[in-house]
Design a protein around this motif. Sequence first.
Motif, short mmCIF file in Angstrom:
data_model
loop_
_atom_site.label_atom_id
_atom_site.label_comp_id
_atom_site.label_asym_id
_atom_site.label_seq_id
_atom_site.Cartn_x
_atom_site.Cartn_y
_atom_site.Cartn_z
N ALA A 1 -6.65 0.57 -7.60
CA ALA A 1 -5.63 1.55 -8.28
C ALA A 1 -6.41 2.05 -9.59
O ALA A 1 -5.91 3.19 -10.36
CB ALA A 1 -4.47 1.17 -8.79
N ARG B 1 3.94 -0.23 -6.55
CA ARG B 1 2.62 0.58 -7.36
C ARG B 1 3.14 0.88 -8.64
O ARG B 1 2.29 0.65 -9.70
CB ARG B 1 2.13 1.87 -6.48
CG ARG B 1 1.24 1.37 -5.16
CD ARG B 1 0.48 2.76 -5.02
NE ARG B 1 1.48 3.89 -4.59
CZ ARG B 1 1.97 4.18 -3.25
NH1 ARG B 1 1.52 3.53 -2.45
NH2 ARG B 1 2.66 5.22 -3.29
N GLU C 1 0.74 -1.30 -0.07
CA GLU C 1 0.11 -0.08 0.00
C GLU C 1 1.00 1.12 0.17
O GLU C 1 0.54 2.31 -0.72
CB GLU C 1 -0.82 0.07 1.13
CG GLU C 1 -2.37 -0.98 1.06
CD GLU C 1 -1.96 -2.43 1.22
OE1 GLU C 1 -0.65 -2.73 1.57
OE2 GLU C 1 -2.59 -3.28 0.99
N LEU D 1 2.58 -3.70 -9.62
CA LEU D 1 0.99 -3.66 -9.71
C LEU D 1 0.51 -3.47 -11.11
O LEU D 1 -0.39 -4.59 -11.19
CB LEU D 1 0.49 -2.24 -8.90
CG LEU D 1 -1.03 -2.58 -8.71
CD1 LEU D 1 -1.49 -2.14 -7.25
CD2 LEU D 1 -1.43 -1.50 -9.89
#
Length: 182
Positions: free
Chosen positions: A97, A64, A58, A68
Amino acid sequence: MTVPSVFIVIGPAGSGKTTVAQKTAKEHSAAYLDKDRVCGRFVEFALKAAGHDPTDRESNDYYRDNLLPLEYETLLDVAGANLRLGRSVVLDAPFGAYFDEPDFLTRAAEKFHWPPSAATVVRVRVPQDLLRDRLIRRGLERDQWKLSHWDEYWSVYGSLECAWSGVQYLDFNNETPLPAEG
């Protein structure tokens, strides 16, 4: 041949996505595709290899920005392979996301050559206090960051709303007790 269906089961960690997704897959004789089972081991390895905590996704920019997108592309590509075979699919992943991209699913279907299919987004809903209790009860290492930063986690992930176009939405209130692994 009938048009295959795509069921995308979304919700925060501990909401019961997996339970709902597996039940949906069974009821519709669909392929069950769980992002963590499809990609989880590779993601953990990549995070460790890059010197990152494999349980903190997170707050990890490296995850990210790099991993991801690969997780979701892989999941959507495997879904496309099943759909081209005429097999309905159930996707079990948070997708948070991408909620603010109305054409996300349309672009994914195009990119991964999905045949025409009926898409339903199943939003698994759980109150904040119950969700936190479930994360504590299940005791998974990957939930430790969420629990240690609960207010921050909930302020972001507890209020996300999916804005995808071209899908049917189905809300599932999942306040019932889950099995131990929930």
